[in-house]
Design an enzyme around this catalytic site. Structure first.
Site, mmCIF file in Angstrom:
data_model
loop_
_atom_site.group_PDB
_atom_site.id
_atom_site.type_symbol
_atom_site.label_atom_id
_atom_site.label_comp_id
_atom_site.label_asym_id
_atom_site.label_seq_id
_atom_site.Cartn_x
_atom_site.Cartn_y
_atom_site.Cartn_z
ATOM 1 N N CYS A 2 16.754 -20.110 16.889
ATOM 2 C CA CYS A 2 17.944 -20.541 17.286
ATOM 3 C C CYS A 2 18.852 -21.771 17.187
ATOM 4 C CB CYS A 2 17.989 -20.137 18.677
ATOM 5 S SG CYS A 2 17.517 -18.507 19.308
ATOM 6 N N ARG A 27 20.223 -21.687 11.514
ATOM 7 C CA ARG A 27 19.438 -21.111 12.293
ATOM 8 C C ARG A 27 18.649 -19.723 12.956
ATOM 9 N NH1 ARG A 27 16.031 -25.163 13.071
ATOM 10 N NH2 ARG A 27 14.977 -24.442 14.972
ATOM 11 N N TRP A 80 19.111 -15.713 17.333
ATOM 12 C CA TRP A 80 18.533 -15.193 16.817
ATOM 13 C C TRP A 80 17.592 -14.279 17.222
ATOM 14 C CZ3 TRP A 80 13.066 -14.804 13.838
ATOM 15 C CH2 TRP A 80 13.013 -13.292 12.762
ATOM 16 N N GLY A 107 12.882 -19.924 22.012
ATOM 17 C CA GLY A 107 11.570 -19.861 21.228
ATOM 18 C C GLY A 107 10.854 -18.570 22.054
ATOM 19 N N GLU A 485 7.754 -15.637 -7.159
ATOM 20 C CA GLU A 485 8.853 -17.082 -6.084
ATOM 21 C C GLU A 485 10.056 -15.939 -6.579
ATOM 22 O OE1 GLU A 485 9.644 -18.219 -3.993
ATOM 23 O OE2 GLU A 485 11.553 -19.659 -3.920
ATOM 24 N N LYS A 489 13.127 -14.417 -4.082
ATOM 25 C CA LYS A 489 14.367 -14.870 -4.439
ATOM 26 C C LYS A 489 15.204 -13.550 -4.241
ATOM 27 C CE LYS A 489 13.916 -18.866 -2.555
ATOM 28 N NZ LYS A 489 12.717 -18.891 -2.134
ATOM 29 N N HIS A 508 -2.394 -2.306 -14.583
ATOM 30 C CA HIS A 508 -3.806 -1.623 -13.209
ATOM 31 C C HIS A 508 -2.739 -0.634 -11.982
ATOM 32 C CE1 HIS A 508 -6.992 -3.270 -14.794
ATOM 33 N NE2 HIS A 508 -6.280 -4.708 -14.974
HETATM 34 C C1 AGP Z 1 12.125 -19.111 1.826
HETATM 35 O O1 AGP Z 1 13.110 -18.220 0.668
HETATM 36 C C2 AGP Z 1 12.316 -18.054 3.301
HETATM 37 N N1 AGP Z 1 13.044 -18.622 3.657
HETATM 38 C C3 AGP Z 1 11.080 -18.155 3.934
HETATM 39 O O2 AGP Z 1 10.328 -17.090 3.139
HETATM 40 C C4 AGP Z 1 10.641 -19.790 3.925
HETATM 41 O O3 AGP Z 1 9.715 -20.329 2.924
HETATM 42 C C5 AGP Z 1 8.842 -19.542 4.992
HETATM 43 O O4 AGP Z 1 9.145 -19.075 5.981
HETATM 44 C C6 AGP Z 1 8.741 -20.349 5.352
HETATM 45 O O5 AGP Z 1 9.040 -21.931 5.553
HETATM 46 P P1 AGP Z 1 8.403 -23.249 5.971
HETATM 47 O O6 AGP Z 1 8.128 -23.703 4.166
HETATM 48 O O7 AGP Z 1 9.304 -23.793 6.529
HETATM 49 O O8 AGP Z 1 7.547 -23.587 6.525
#
Ligand code: AGP
Length: 612
Positions: A2, A27, A80, A107, A485, A489, A508
């Site tokens: 948050c 956040r 969040w 938290g 990746e 994205k 496979h």
């Molecule tokens: C990546 O585009 C995502 N937002 C998410 O997978 C992120 O990479 C993952 O939560 C890890 O975050 P960090 O690198 O801050 O640990």
């Protein structure tokens, strides 16, 4: 996960809080609220007024437009949701029944149910379904005139993760405490600031203190005091933040994500800065790690950082010949991995706060592992718990979908592989110098990837396939993680289902998916395995699949079989994952914007996942 902001000083608290929250909305943003302490009209007594709304920050801002809050002490929160639906009642701040005390929290309170049962039995009335509200009632019970003592006594009953900020109508101060969830203090002249992250405070101060786990802080107009939960004074260093406010703003781009895609040449320059020594053809890393001090490496991360770790595995095994095992943190921490003092555990994280990665790190340390962090966020929790940090220096990454942090992480992995290879004698000077040249070229190659005509073409390809229901991404060797990746994205910002696969794996199983409605993005740039990748393209075409081939400028092998071709600058195979991914970032970006998605704040996602 948050956003938290606190203020005590001489300014209008509402302005500081809303401004700070707007720079933290990435956040988490399914509700927002502020509480401001003001003098009651015509009397000397004071009261706290709370305004909170479900929805994005703009909804709260509109509410405050109509009924502004005045006062110079306040706390604010964007949420969040973890416990309880995103609605007005569950939004923070949470107040006691008499409204004299309010709290905000980031938290998870793990023992909140048992605490809540006790509070209910003692007559407390709850107005939300959140775990956080328990904190307000606990502090109300322990409060006997000293707010700091009350908070300390209440937190002794709490188990879990918290970044908590409290204020009370009878005190001109705010009290904060953190365990796991990040909190940073900003030091001003006659005013003090608090936030869950640096950008919230940058417009007011560059002098910041990153609170440590177990710290409590009391902030007032005269300054601050930091203690631990036992009340013992703690001294914390003041960090001068060299980010300017603009760095955390959009800088003229439509979105943070696009700004950060275009920032990659600069970010890579910063990642490499001072670490490539031409005269010796060596990589010099600002870490104390003994390169011969371990026999195996485990790399642990989540999401995009995990894919960067997978590239790291290829590079380190190829160049340094050290056995590497890569795992997602949420699995690693529970599978009792074989770790000892000859194991180097590397955690990769942009935020340095991802709880799964942080807890995996703690497990590894318990088993005696040496630890190294490949991290972006200065002062983050992970940076204080690893033995060493290799900062990636990507600067603030605000867009939820990670872009420049990814390419910076992969570059850091490449530097580490080169450094280990040379130090352990598995990489000779000639090969090292050749690779170093490839690394030095990276900022220019990525800049070249962002040339207007290349970007315009990718936008056209994205718009052509934007209505597809599914995508398949294929890559091989050091670019197999590039496919993973690229798929992540696309799915996280366009909400289109996408899967990444090693191209050799397609036959496979995934080949059953191929038909004329399925776009298959194939990373087919120059490589010793290109012929095999071209075979995979032909297998897709033989089943009427649509192929979007990512090829090296001047390619004559893969392009001829593809329906659409995206050409990228020629790069050494070992550095190609960093150059190739830029085109996939743009493909995802333009697909999402064509579908009018909220690219910077995709649904259900948060920038830093600090709850399990
Ligand atoms: C990546 O585009 C995502 N937002 C998410 O997978 C992120 O990479 C993952 O939560 C890890 O975050 P960090 O690198 O801050 O640990």
């Amino acid at each position: 996960m948050c956003g938290i902001v606190g203020y005590v000083g001489y300014r209008n608290a509402q302005d500081v809080l809303l401004g700070g929250l707007s720079r933290l909305e990435y956040r988490g943003y399914d509700s927002a609220g502020i509480a401001v302490k003001a003098r009651s009209m015509g009397t000397s007594s004071t009261q706290i007024t709370v305004s909170k709304k479900a929805g994005k920050l703009a909804v709260l801002a509109q509410e405050l437009e109509n009924s502004p809050l005045t006062g110079c002490i306040g706390i604010g929160h964007t949420r969040w949701a973890t416990h309880g639906l995103p609605n007005d009642a569950n939004a923070h701040p949470h107040a006691t029944e008499d409204g004299r005390l309010v709290i905000i929290h980031n938290g998870i309170i793990e023992n909140y149910l048992s605490l809540k049962e006790g509070l209910l039995a003692r007559g407390h009335v709850f107005r939300s379904e959140t775990d956080s509200e328990v904190l307000a009632h606990l502090i109300e019970e322990t409060y006997r005139g000293n707010l700091e003592l009350a908070v300390r006594e209440a937190l002794r009953q709490v188990r879990g993760a918290y970044g908590i900020v409290v204020t009370h109508a009878d005190h001109n101060q705010i009290v904060a405490a953190r365990t796991v969830s990040p909190l940073v203090m900003g030091i001003g002249e006659g005013e003090m600031f608090l936030g869950s992250d640096v950008p919230a405070l940058l417009p007011y101060t560059r002098n910041m203190i990153f609170l440590h786990d177990g710290d409590m802080a009391v902030l007032s107009q005269d300054g601050y005091r930091i203690t631990n939960l036992e009340g013992v004074e703690q001294t914390r260093e003041v960090t001068l933040i060299d980010w300017d406010a603009e760095a955390a703003e959009k800088g003229g781009f439509d979105t943070f994500m696009l700004k950060e895609i275009y920032e990659q040449p600069t970010a890579l320059t910063n990642t490499l800065m001072g670490r490539l020594h031409d005269e010796t053809g060596e990589v010099v890393l600002d870490i104390a790690l003994e390169p011969a001090g371990f026999e195996r490496i485990h790399i642990v991360a989540c999401g995009t950082a995990y894919y960067a770790a997978l590239v790291g595995e290829y590079l380190i095994e190829q160049l340094a010949r050290v056995p590497v095992e890569v795992d997602v943190a949420s699995e690693y921490r529970y599978r009792e991995p074989l770790v000892d003092d000859k194991t180097l555990v590397i955690v990769v994280s942009q935020s340095g706060e991802t709880i799964d990665t942080l807890e995996a790190l703690r497990e590894a340390k318990k088993s005696g592992a040496k630890t190294l962090g490949v991290i972006n966020a200065k002062g983050s929790s992970m940076t204080r718990e690893v033995d060493d940090v290799l900062y990636i220096h990507a600067g603030p990454e605000i867009g939820v979908a990670s872009t420049k942090a990814y390419t910076a992480m992969v570059s850091a992995m490449l530097l580490l592989a080169l450094w280990l290879g040379r130090a352990r004698g598995t990489l000779n000077a000639k090969m090292g110098a050749e690779l170093l040249h490839g690394v030095r070229e990276l900022p220019r190659l990525v800049e070249e990837s962002l040339q207007p005509e290349r970007v315009a073409h990718i936008k056209k390809v994205a718009e052509k396939y934007k209505d597809s229901r599914d995508y398949l991404f294929l890559g091989r060797g050091v670019n197999a993680p590039t496919a993973l990746e690229g798929a992540l994205k696309l799915k996280e910002i366009s909400y289109i289902h996408a899967e990444g696969y090693a191209s050799g794996e397609m036959k496979h199983g995934p080949i059953a998916l191929i038909d004329s409605n399925l776009p298959v993005v194939v990373v087919a740039t120059e490589s010793r395995l290109l012929e095999k990748t071209v075979s995979a393209i032909q297998e897709v075409k033989a089943r009427s699949g649509k192929v979007i081939a990512l090829v090296t400028d001047g390619d004559s092998m893969a392009s001829r079989h593809a329906d659409d071709v995206i050409s990228v600058p020629r790069a050494h195979e070992m550095v190609s994952p960093i150059v190739n991914v830029v085109a996939l970032q743009l493909l995802a970006y333009f697909t999402a914007t064509a579908l009018e998605r909220d690219v910077d704040k995709p649904r259900n996602l948060a920038k830093s996942v600090t709850v399990e």
